[in-house]
Design an enzyme around this catalytic site. Structure first.
Site, PDB file in Angstrom:
ATOM      1  N   ARG A  23      29.882  43.205  42.135  1.00 53.02           N
ATOM      2  CA  ARG A  23      29.430  43.286  40.667  1.00 53.02           C
ATOM      3  C   ARG A  23      28.557  44.441  40.423  1.00 53.02           C
ATOM      4  O   ARG A  23      27.496  44.412  39.648  1.00 53.02           O
ATOM      5  CB  ARG A  23      28.900  42.010  40.395  1.00 53.02           C
ATOM      6  CG  ARG A  23      29.568  40.721  40.293  1.00 53.02           C
ATOM      7  CD  ARG A  23      30.690  40.685  39.215  1.00 53.02           C
ATOM      8  NE  ARG A  23      31.532  39.608  39.116  1.00 53.02           N
ATOM      9  CZ  ARG A  23      31.076  38.712  38.196  1.00 53.02           C
ATOM     10  NH1 ARG A  23      30.051  38.631  37.428  1.00 53.02           N
ATOM     11  NH2 ARG A  23      31.920  37.546  38.182  1.00 53.02           N
ATOM     12  N   ARG A  27      25.711  43.844  34.378  1.00 54.44           N
ATOM     13  CA  ARG A  27      24.548  43.595  33.249  1.00 54.44           C
ATOM     14  C   ARG A  27      23.201  44.262  33.723  1.00 54.44           C
ATOM     15  O   ARG A  27      22.308  44.225  32.881  1.00 54.44           O
ATOM     16  CB  ARG A  27      24.632  42.126  33.012  1.00 54.44           C
ATOM     17  CG  ARG A  27      25.594  41.881  32.056  1.00 54.44           C
ATOM     18  CD  ARG A  27      25.733  40.286  31.793  1.00 54.44           C
ATOM     19  NE  ARG A  27      26.091  39.521  33.016  1.00 54.44           N
ATOM     20  CZ  ARG A  27      26.391  38.477  33.284  1.00 54.44           C
ATOM     21  NH1 ARG A  27      26.241  37.481  32.012  1.00 54.44           N
ATOM     22  NH2 ARG A  27      26.633  37.794  34.248  1.00 54.44           N
ATOM     23  N   ARG A  36      28.971  48.002  26.739  1.00 50.34           N
ATOM     24  CA  ARG A  36      29.526  46.607  26.374  1.00 50.34           C
ATOM     25  C   ARG A  36      29.237  46.591  24.842  1.00 50.34           C
ATOM     26  O   ARG A  36      30.086  45.963  24.094  1.00 50.34           O
ATOM     27  CB  ARG A  36      28.926  45.676  27.085  1.00 50.34           C
ATOM     28  CG  ARG A  36      29.779  44.502  26.988  1.00 50.34           C
ATOM     29  CD  ARG A  36      29.161  43.336  27.769  1.00 50.34           C
ATOM     30  NE  ARG A  36      28.286  42.694  27.075  1.00 50.34           N
ATOM     31  CZ  ARG A  36      27.609  41.398  27.452  1.00 50.34           C
ATOM     32  NH1 ARG A  36      28.114  40.679  28.073  1.00 50.34           N
ATOM     33  NH2 ARG A  36      26.685  41.003  26.704  1.00 50.34           N
ATOM     34  N   ASP A  73      38.329  41.928  35.423  1.00 50.83           N
ATOM     35  CA  ASP A  73      37.947  40.509  35.801  1.00 50.83           C
ATOM     36  C   ASP A  73      39.109  40.125  36.281  1.00 50.83           C
ATOM     37  O   ASP A  73      40.332  40.439  36.045  1.00 50.83           O
ATOM     38  CB  ASP A  73      37.658  39.812  34.609  1.00 50.83           C
ATOM     39  CG  ASP A  73      36.692  38.604  35.031  1.00 50.83           C
ATOM     40  OD1 ASP A  73      35.536  38.926  35.118  1.00 50.83           O
ATOM     41  OD2 ASP A  73      37.439  37.407  35.050  1.00 50.83           O
ATOM     42  N   TYR A 151      40.169  28.003  37.697  1.00 49.90           N
ATOM     43  CA  TYR A 151      39.827  28.363  36.231  1.00 49.90           C
ATOM     44  C   TYR A 151      41.091  27.811  35.371  1.00 49.90           C
ATOM     45  O   TYR A 151      40.933  27.475  34.240  1.00 49.90           O
ATOM     46  CB  TYR A 151      39.554  29.683  36.058  1.00 49.90           C
ATOM     47  CG  TYR A 151      38.503  30.228  36.451  1.00 49.90           C
ATOM     48  CD1 TYR A 151      37.088  30.173  35.758  1.00 49.90           C
ATOM     49  CD2 TYR A 151      38.082  30.860  37.948  1.00 49.90           C
ATOM     50  CE1 TYR A 151      35.897  30.446  36.291  1.00 49.90           C
ATOM     51  CE2 TYR A 151      36.912  31.392  38.320  1.00 49.90           C
ATOM     52  CZ  TYR A 151      35.617  31.075  37.617  1.00 49.90           C
ATOM     53  OH  TYR A 151      34.565  31.363  38.043  1.00 49.90           O
TER      54      TYR A 151
HETATM   55  O1  CP3 Z   1      31.125  45.570  39.696  1.00 44.78           O
HETATM   56  C1  CP3 Z   1      32.164  44.817  39.539  1.00 44.78           C
HETATM   57  O2  CP3 Z   1      32.418  44.156  40.486  1.00 44.78           O
HETATM   58  C2  CP3 Z   1      32.624  44.659  38.198  1.00 44.78           C
HETATM   59  C3  CP3 Z   1      34.117  44.148  38.121  1.00 44.78           C
HETATM   60  C4  CP3 Z   1      33.985  42.539  38.155  1.00 44.78           C
HETATM   61  C5  CP3 Z   1      33.789  41.729  37.070  1.00 44.78           C
HETATM   62  N1  CP3 Z   1      34.193  40.259  37.482  1.00 44.78           N
HETATM   63  C6  CP3 Z   1      33.389  42.013  35.829  1.00 44.78           C
HETATM   64  C7  CP3 Z   1      32.454  40.887  35.163  1.00 44.78           C
HETATM   65  C8  CP3 Z   1      34.701  41.957  39.203  1.00 44.78           C
HETATM   66  C9  CP3 Z   1      35.067  42.467  40.539  1.00 44.78           C
HETATM   67  C10 CP3 Z   1      34.761  40.431  38.790  1.00 44.78           C
HETATM   68  C11 CP3 Z   1      35.450  39.360  39.632  1.00 44.78           C
HETATM   69  C12 CP3 Z   1      35.096  38.089  39.177  1.00 44.78           C
HETATM   70  N2  CP3 Z   1      35.192  37.509  38.055  1.00 44.78           N
HETATM   71  C13 CP3 Z   1      35.062  37.017  40.193  1.00 44.78           C
HETATM   72  C14 CP3 Z   1      34.865  37.128  41.590  1.00 44.78           C
HETATM   73  C15 CP3 Z   1      33.806  37.610  41.988  1.00 44.78           C
HETATM   74  C16 CP3 Z   1      32.482  37.077  42.073  1.00 44.78           C
HETATM   75  O3  CP3 Z   1      31.217  37.245  41.747  1.00 44.78           O
HETATM   76  O4  CP3 Z   1      32.653  35.911  42.733  1.00 44.78           O
HETATM   77  C17 CP3 Z   1      35.003  35.835  39.456  1.00 44.78           C
HETATM   78  C18 CP3 Z   1      34.920  34.473  40.061  1.00 44.78           C
HETATM   79  C19 CP3 Z   1      35.102  36.235  37.864  1.00 44.78           C
HETATM   80  C20 CP3 Z   1      35.125  35.258  36.890  1.00 44.78           C
HETATM   81  C21 CP3 Z   1      34.147  35.565  35.716  1.00 44.78           C
HETATM   82  N3  CP3 Z   1      34.069  36.559  35.094  1.00 44.78           N
HETATM   83  C22 CP3 Z   1      32.834  34.637  35.564  1.00 44.78           C
HETATM   84  C23 CP3 Z   1      32.620  33.516  36.223  1.00 44.78           C
HETATM   85  C24 CP3 Z   1      32.080  35.247  34.719  1.00 44.78           C
HETATM   86  C25 CP3 Z   1      31.027  34.806  33.942  1.00 44.78           C
HETATM   87  C26 CP3 Z   1      29.703  34.755  35.026  1.00 44.78           C
HETATM   88  C27 CP3 Z   1      28.795  35.770  34.609  1.00 44.78           C
HETATM   89  O5  CP3 Z   1      28.286  36.281  35.531  1.00 44.78           O
HETATM   90  O6  CP3 Z   1      28.547  35.900  33.360  1.00 44.78           O
HETATM   91  C28 CP3 Z   1      32.849  36.517  34.280  1.00 44.78           C
HETATM   92  C29 CP3 Z   1      32.310  37.645  33.531  1.00 44.78           C
HETATM   93  C30 CP3 Z   1      32.101  39.014  33.978  1.00 44.78           C
HETATM   94  N4  CP3 Z   1      33.077  39.695  34.678  1.00 44.78           N
HETATM   95  C31 CP3 Z   1      30.864  39.821  33.765  1.00 44.78           C
HETATM   96  C32 CP3 Z   1      30.958  41.174  34.439  1.00 44.78           C
HETATM   97  C33 CP3 Z   1      30.507  42.194  34.618  1.00 44.78           C
HETATM   98  C34 CP3 Z   1      29.888  39.411  32.850  1.00 44.78           C
HETATM   99  C35 CP3 Z   1      30.227  39.674  31.531  1.00 44.78           C
HETATM  100  C36 CP3 Z   1      29.169  40.394  30.960  1.00 44.78           C
HETATM  101  O7  CP3 Z   1      28.522  39.496  30.216  1.00 44.78           O
HETATM  102  O8  CP3 Z   1      29.335  41.426  30.487  1.00 44.78           O
END
Ligand code: CP3
Length: 343
Positions: A23, A27, A36, A73, A151
């Protein structure tokens, strides 16, 4: 110039142990928040190759990691299979119509019909490759069928996974049908990412620990391994990382043709080293909240290095970085990993 990250995945000599953060493109970076805002929403950002490429490259320039991870994502896959997806502020991802029956599953697109719709991801990869320095690697990724399926079935994030696990014990055939369908799309999705230019792929099984160890192979691991083996057969030069979160109880049963085992923060890395260190390169595994303290970070980095010295290793966090971590502390983690492992 070679990519030290890719060399490390293939157990080659490297000048220091490479490092990246799960990640890392997100943010905690003010530069990410700005892009964003410009995109309007998280999904718009995923759909915009120019902006997605920009945020993918930010952590390489700002914190100095050895690999970029594609910005996208795991849930774009079920989204393009036909499930309407929203990211709701404060709640996370929400699917309006969860899949809980064979009829609902049959309505979703399968195989290349879904994988070929993810063109914005492939376009993002092509732009990144043009701009990424030759000595840095680009990591593509997907979710494990199990994690993605939770999900799809729950309709949103869950603490108990009650609906998915009820299906596991009451109607395992339906759960397997869902997992197989996601697996088929995912295989082709990663293949298309490879054809577009990624150097490495990681499969995230973030909710692995929701499954009891005796059932983990049947409902998740075998599907991850099948995806990995499909790719390794066709693209042996592409490194494959599997990251199952919270599976210390499954380490004795790990099998399959892949390159790197991602160790999460709840699994002692000395245990992973003992069980898997001869067969796989290990990645990990600092507790990500240690990033709030530079001292706690240095302490963990030194400990991990002392345990992994002489073994094949990639530094990383044991799960994702949190949004309020100071950027300076993230830089400190990267610098410390490089410092302690310089040869
Ligand atoms: O640097 C990176 O890894 C960015 C790419 C990336 C994102 N999501 C961007 C994202 C990757 C590799 C993921 C994978 C992802 N997405 C997983 C597996 C990795 C992990 O952390 O366990 C999972 C379970 C998801 C599903 C997901 N996406 C959730 C549960 C959420 C909301 C939780 C949160 O942190 O807000 C997201 C949103 C998400 N995906 C964000 C980002 C940067 C936050 C969105 C934002 O507010 O900008």
């Amino acid at each position: 110039m070679g990519k030290i990250f890719v060399d490390a995945c293939f157990k080659k000599e490297t000048p220091y142990t490479p490092v990246w953060m799960m990640r890392q493109a997100g943010r905690y970076l003010p530069e990410y928040m700005e892009v964003r805002k410009k995109a309007g929403s998280f999904l718009n950002l995923c759909h915009n190759p120019e902006l997605a490429a920009e945020v993918t490259l930010q952590p390489v320039d700002i914190v100095g990691v050895d690999a970029a991870i594609l910005f996208s994502d795991i849930l774009v896959v079920p989204n393009e299979m036909g499930m309407r997806l929203d990211f709701v502020k404060g709640e996370g991802p929400v699917f309006e119509n969860p899949v809980r029956s064979k009829e609902e599953l049959d309505k979703l697109l399968c195989g290349s019909d879904a994988a070929d719709k993810l063109t914005y991801v492939y376009d993002t990869i092509k732009i990144i490759k043009e701009r990424l320095s030759e000595d840095k690697a680009l990591i593509g990724f997907c979710g494990a069928p199990w994690t993605v399926a939770t999900y799809m079935i729950e309709g949103q994030g869950s603490k108990t996974y009650a609906i998915s696990k009820k299906m596991m014990y009451q109607n395992p055939e339906l759960l397997h049908d869902i997992l197989k369908k996601v697996k088929e799309v995912t295989k082709l999705y990663l293949e298309n990412q490879i054809k577009s230019g990624v150097d490495v792929v990681q499969i995230f099984d973030s909710w692995a620990s929701a499954i009891e160890p005796d059932k983990y192979d049947e409902f998740s691991w075998q599907y991850m391994v099948e995806i990995a083996e499909y790719l390794k057969e066709k693209y042996p030069h592409i490194a494959v990382i599997l990251f199952p979160k919270g599976v210390a109880g499954f380490l004795d049963k790990v099998y399959g043709n892949f390159d790197v085992f991602g160790v999460d923060w709840s699994t002692p890395i000395e245990l992973a080293k003992e069980k898997l260190g001869d067969r796989y390169v290990l990645q990990g595994n600092m507790e990500p909240t240690r990033l709030y303290s530079k001292e706690a970070t240095t302490e963990a980095v030194e400990k991990i290095q002392s345990i992994m010295q002489g073994k094949n290793h990639i530094f990383n966090l044991g799960h994702g970085i949190l949004p309020d971590v100071p950027v300076d502390n993230a830089k400190h983690f990267i610098n410390e990993c490089k410092r302690v492992s310089k040869k």
